[in-house]
Design an enzyme around this catalytic site. Structure first.
Site, PDB file in Angstrom:
ATOM      1  N   LYS A  79       0.858  -1.186   0.000  1.00  0.00           N
ATOM      2  CA  LYS A  79       0.000   0.000   0.000  1.00  0.00           C
ATOM      3  C   LYS A  79       0.897   1.240   0.000  1.00  0.00           C
ATOM      4  CE  LYS A  79      -3.861   1.901   2.757  1.00  0.00           C
ATOM      5  NZ  LYS A  79      -4.708   1.650   3.948  1.00  0.00           N
ATOM      6  N   SER A 154      -9.498   1.586   3.054  1.00  0.00           N
ATOM      7  CA  SER A 154      -8.671   2.312   2.133  1.00  0.00           C
ATOM      8  C   SER A 154      -7.632   1.473   1.394  1.00  0.00           C
ATOM      9  CB  SER A 154      -7.953   3.428   2.892  1.00  0.00           C
ATOM     10  OG  SER A 154      -7.120   2.882   3.900  1.00  0.00           O
ATOM     11  N   SER A 178      -9.584  -0.770   7.277  1.00  0.00           N
ATOM     12  CA  SER A 178      -9.053  -0.630   5.917  1.00  0.00           C
ATOM     13  C   SER A 178      -8.365  -1.847   5.323  1.00  0.00           C
ATOM     14  CB  SER A 178      -8.071   0.535   5.853  1.00  0.00           C
ATOM     15  OG  SER A 178      -8.798   1.724   5.682  1.00  0.00           O
TER      16      SER A 178
HETATM   17  N1  GLN Z   1     -12.981   3.678   6.587  1.00  0.00           N
HETATM   18  C1  GLN Z   1     -12.320   4.137   7.762  1.00  0.00           C
HETATM   19  C2  GLN Z   1     -11.972   5.606   7.620  1.00  0.00           C
HETATM   20  O1  GLN Z   1     -12.330   6.147   6.638  1.00  0.00           O
HETATM   21  C3  GLN Z   1     -11.108   3.309   8.048  1.00  0.00           C
HETATM   22  C4  GLN Z   1      -9.903   3.722   7.330  1.00  0.00           C
HETATM   23  C5  GLN Z   1      -8.702   2.933   7.699  1.00  0.00           C
HETATM   24  O2  GLN Z   1      -8.778   1.905   8.349  1.00  0.00           O
HETATM   25  N2  GLN Z   1      -7.559   3.460   7.294  1.00  0.00           N
HETATM   26  O3  GLN Z   1     -11.359   6.198   8.453  1.00  0.00           O
END
Ligand code: GLN
Length: 490
Positions: A79, A154, A178
């Site tokens: 990532k 993400s 994420s």
């Molecule tokens: N969807 C969550 C957010 O928008 C989690 C994001 C993540 O785990 N980086 O913060």
């Protein structure tokens, strides 16, 4: 050997025993990336030359009969918020569009030292803020099961790359879901380790008390293998734990006797998609067929998870992202005559940061501002403690909890972009785990038929802190009892 469906375990074994060369495997993955990328856009950068060189070095070690490491020649993707000392580390943001990290993250370095070959950096929501990959400044990734749908986020690029058969494994980061939510949307395995298990050194911080790096793979065994290699204390990360990591692989097939699985009442929601409730039922039946006692448990404060998460995460983000000021880090705006330092900050951040990142910085700054700190931030911390206590209480009688990975299968691109709150609600089943610092793993347990297409549906197993070994054994039991995972039809 079909490289697009092979597991890390099989590939490493085949390369170490010269049934296939590391260069052949890496070449095949790069070819597959070239074929899929126009439709998928899972990658922000591919490292053809560096990857082939890395693979060549592995082949030489194999030829010299040197032990090439447990991940010998296995292509992986990272990532793009995980630093690597070559290529760029953009975090999906214009702010870091040209950022080149001078060092490699500990987690990535440990995989490389074990023989892994990094073929590229994957797309993500900007600074890991989002659940769909649509917040990337470089355009969204698409779900390999249905190109009109999101891969989740993400870590959407990592999930899509694994699901499409480009790489057998990738790293993501999980602050509020994420890794687990995109793993569910793309039908792969995703593990968020216990907070502190894997070093965060070289992971660009979003919310430091929640962030954790973890693997996305095609099998539970591969998730265990990558975690085993990455985990452990790191002098560069004071929050990385000194605890010894148990052997995650040795007893993986042994299962767990007299298993107690709790299904939190909150999971049985009418607002879940029907296919999610079916997948939950199927997983519960599969586990009881293995001898588990499955029963309902209560997590009384789980309903407050989203509110607490979006205060804690944005508060920490507002402080972490203050470093991107156009001076020490990040894109620097052009100034006009007479413009001062404040204008430089203002314009650099306005140009470099996308709307969702700006929204969260403002939310977090507000939650931390004098007069509101107690009402918002401190209250969120108290709720966080209650949520952790709920889990502790549940684990007194349960070995693991079974939850959906998300309330529905992958949604369409654009479907939730106009309503940030609707997107935040996607995280209802994942954020509690981060607030409590627990390990959790997503795997595919069903499918939804939508618009004539099969979409994967994931469930999540959550375990007590530091018990990845048992959690993964349970996940392996479930994986064995469920139909095998297919490769997506890109
Ligand atoms: N969807 C969550 C957010 O928008 C989690 C994001 C993540 O785990 N980086 O913060």
């Amino acid at each position: 050997m079909d490289i697009a469906t092979a597991t890390i375990t099989d590939l490493a074994d085949a390369i170490a025993h010269k049934r296939v060369s590391a260069r052949e495997v890496t070449g095949a993955c790069l070819d597959r990336a070239a074929k899929c990328e126009p439709a998928l856009h899972a990658f922000l950068e591919l490292f053809e030359r560096e990857a082939m060189d890395q693979a060549g070095a592995i082949d030489e070690r194999v030829a010299r009969h040197e032990h090439p490491g447990p991940l010998a020649g296995v292509p992986i993707a990272l990532k793009d918020n995980i630093c690597l000392s070559w290529g760029r580390t953009t975090c999906g943001s214009r702010m870091l569009e040209r950022y080149r990290s001078p060092y490699t993250a500990t987690a990535a370095q440990r995989l490389i030292d074990a023989g892994a070959v990094v073929i590229g950096k994957t797309n993500m929501d900007e600074f890991a803020m989002g659940s769909s990959c649509e917040n990337s400044a470089f355009g969204p990734t698409r779900n390999p099961w249905d190109l009109s749908r999101v891969p989740g986020g993400s870590s959407g690029g990592s999930a899509a790359a694994v699901a499409a058969g480009v790489v057998p494994g990738a790293l993501g980061s999980d602050t509020g879901g994420s890794i687990r939510q995109p793993a569910g949307f793309c039908g792969v395995v995703g593990l968020k380790p216990t907070y502190g298990r894997v070093s965060r050194y070289g992971l660009v911080a979003y919310a430091s008390s929640l962030d954790q790096i973890g693997p996305l793979t095609r099998s539970v065994r591969d998730a265990a293998l990558l975690t085993q290699v990455m985990a452990g204390a790191d002098a560069h990360d004071a929050t990385s734990s000194q605890r010894a990591m148990p052997d995650l692989l040795a007893g993986l097939e042994e299962g767990v006797n007299r298993l107690n699985i709790g299904v939190p009442r909150i999971a049985r929601s009418d607002s879940n998609h029907a296919a999610v409730n079916e997948a939950m039922a199927r997983a519960a039946v599969a586990l009881s067929d293995e001898g588990a006692v499955v029963r309902e448990v209560d997590l009384p404060h789980a309903g407050h998870g989203i509110a607490a998460y979006y205060l804690v995460a944005t508060a920490e983000a507002s402080s972490n992202l203050a470093r991107f000021d156009g001076v020490r880090y990040g894109r620097r705006a052009e100034l006009g005559p007479g413009d001062g330092l404040d204008e430089l900050y203002r314009r650099s951040r306005a140009e470099g940061l996308g709307p969702e990142v700006q929204r969260r910085i403002m939310l977090g700054t507000h939650a931390l501002s004098s007069g509101y700190y107690d009402a918002y931030y401190n209250t969120a911390l108290k709720v966080r403690r209650l949520i952790r206590r709920d889990f502790d209480a549940a684990f007194e009688s349960c070995d693991a909890l079974l939850l959906p990975a998300s309330p529905g299968p992958a949604f369409r691109l654009g479907e939730k972009t106009s309503d940030p709150l609707a997107l935040y609600l996607e995280d209802v089943y994942t954020v509690g785990v981060n607030l409590a610092g627990l390990p959790a793993v997503t795997l595919r347990a069903g499918a939804a038929s939508l618009d004539g297409r099969e979409l994967p549906v994931g469930v999540q197993l959550v375990g007590p802190a530091w018990r990845e070994e048992r959690l993964l054994r349970i996940a392996r039991m479930l994986e064995r009892a469920l139909p095998p995972v297919a490769v997506a039809p890109v």
